[in-house]
Design an enzyme around this catalytic site. Structure first.
Site, PDB file in Angstrom:
ATOM      1  N   TYR A 140       0.870  -1.188   0.127  1.00  0.00           N
ATOM      2  CA  TYR A 140       0.058  -0.087   0.167  1.00  0.00           C
ATOM      3  C   TYR A 140       0.875   1.324  -0.130  1.00  0.00           C
ATOM      4  O   TYR A 140       0.768   2.275  -0.875  1.00  0.00           O
ATOM      5  CB  TYR A 140      -0.888   0.030   1.166  1.00  0.00           C
ATOM      6  CG  TYR A 140      -1.436   1.401   1.381  1.00  0.00           C
ATOM      7  CD1 TYR A 140      -2.365   2.014   0.624  1.00  0.00           C
ATOM      8  CD2 TYR A 140      -1.071   2.036   2.583  1.00  0.00           C
ATOM      9  CE1 TYR A 140      -3.080   3.204   0.745  1.00  0.00           C
ATOM     10  CE2 TYR A 140      -1.780   3.203   2.896  1.00  0.00           C
ATOM     11  CZ  TYR A 140      -2.654   3.877   1.960  1.00  0.00           C
ATOM     12  OH  TYR A 140      -3.440   5.140   2.003  1.00  0.00           O
ATOM     13  N   LYS A 178     -15.183   0.782   7.779  1.00  0.00           N
ATOM     14  CA  LYS A 178     -13.605   0.430   7.561  1.00  0.00           C
ATOM     15  C   LYS A 178     -13.265  -0.852   8.409  1.00  0.00           C
ATOM     16  O   LYS A 178     -12.252  -1.435   8.106  1.00  0.00           O
ATOM     17  CB  LYS A 178     -12.519   1.465   7.954  1.00  0.00           C
ATOM     18  CG  LYS A 178     -12.560   2.733   7.134  1.00  0.00           C
ATOM     19  CD  LYS A 178     -11.702   3.774   7.298  1.00  0.00           C
ATOM     20  CE  LYS A 178     -10.097   3.317   6.981  1.00  0.00           C
ATOM     21  NZ  LYS A 178      -9.299   4.381   7.332  1.00  0.00           N
TER      22      LYS A 178
END
Length: 310
Positions: A140, A178
């Site tokens: 990421y 999330k």
């Protein structure tokens, strides 16, 4: 019209709210609502239209127009630091961002995008927006770093605004979808409301992060659009505060609870940023001079929002 990718997500929906607060509702939200719970981030907001991310990307790559676009806020990405599918991450975060960037450059549309403090990797000091300080720990962070590097090559010749924000540890309203990637404050609040002991990793007084309130993050985004400054900027508070401080503020709001300390998981060892602190030199030099909420201030405001219907 203003386009917000990831507009049903955490930071994207807060940018939509900040735009609404300024009376702006001609907004196209682009997102992937496969996770149907994200729609709740938009129910109290006013937008002009919604488009699925895949359909949007097809139209972008075909060079189709969306009317008079004033700016694109690109918040849409896979933001899970525990996702290790590199092809998915590079397609979703790097290639998609490049397509959007070139679309904006060709039309001189301001392009404001989400980078990340994950670009700095395991540093414990000198979080400075410069190549020698960047060494991401996960794919990421690498996808964000690589796009920043791509932008750096283009910035000198660009005729329109390009600005990237390296978000530090953002917390606040509209992050409930999330799951495990939601903030510590969110999880502590959930545990307390279930009657459970709020949990922290052992040694949490030593784990310090730059926790930045999402309302402040949205304010910075809008300020840059209004002022036309380009570049890549850290977006944190400039302070490192402990996870313990987050817990203390949460307990202070609830006026109850005792922290239960749990062992640090092996799977996170060596892949976990133990310390982050944004260097705000460049942000301040760009002209942004507003203060950022402390953990005590931000968590208190967030708790009031989370428990508003209690």
């Amino acid at each position: 019209m203003i386009i917000v990718t990831g507009g049903a997500g955490f930071i994207g929906s807060n940018i939509v709210k900040a735009l609404n607060d300024k009376g702006i509702t001609d907004i196209l939200v682009v997102d992937n609502l496969k996770d149907g719970t994200k729609f709740v981030n938009l129910v109290d907001l006013d937008i002009a239209d919604y488009m699925d991310k895949e359909d949007f990307l097809i139209q972008i790559m075909a060079g189709e127009e969306f009317g008079d676009v004033e700016a694109i806020f690109h918040e849409g990405a896979c933001s899970s630091t525990t996702e290790w599918d590199g092809k998915y991450m590079m397609d979703n975060n790097y290639q998609y961002s490049k397509e959007l960037l070139h679309y904006c450059l060709e039309r001189e549309i301001p392009f404001l995008y989400a980078s990340s403090a994950a670009t700095y990797g395991g540093r414990t000091s000198d979080f400075i927006e410069s190549r020698e300080y960047e060494k991401p720990l996960n794919v990421y962070g690498y996808s964000k770093f690589l796009f920043d590097e791509y932008v750096r090559q283009i910035l000198p010749e660009a005729n329109s605004q390009i600005v990237g924000f390296r978000y530090f540890n953002v917390y606040g309203p509209r992050e409930g979808h999330k799951g495990s990637m939601a903030s510590v404050a969110f999880h502590l609040n959930t545990q307390l409301n279930k009657g459970e002991s709020p949990k922290l990793f052992e040694g949490s007084e030593n784990f310090k992060r730059d926790f930045v309130y999402v309302g402040d993050v949205a304010d910075v985004n809008l300020w840059f659009l209004e002022n036309g400054v380009s570049g890549i900027f850290n977006l944190g508070t400039g302070r490192a505060e402990s996870f313990q401080a987050v817990a203390d503020a949460t307990l202070a709001y609830h006026k109850k609870g005792q922290i239960e300390y749990i062992p640090f998981p092996d799977k996170l060892k060596g892949r976990y940023q133990a310390f982050t602190q944004a260097d705000l030199t460049n942000l301040r030099a760009a002209g942004y001079d507003k203060p950022f909420k402390t953990v005590a201030e931000g968590v208190m405001e967030y708790m009031a929002w989370l428990n508003r219907d209690a």
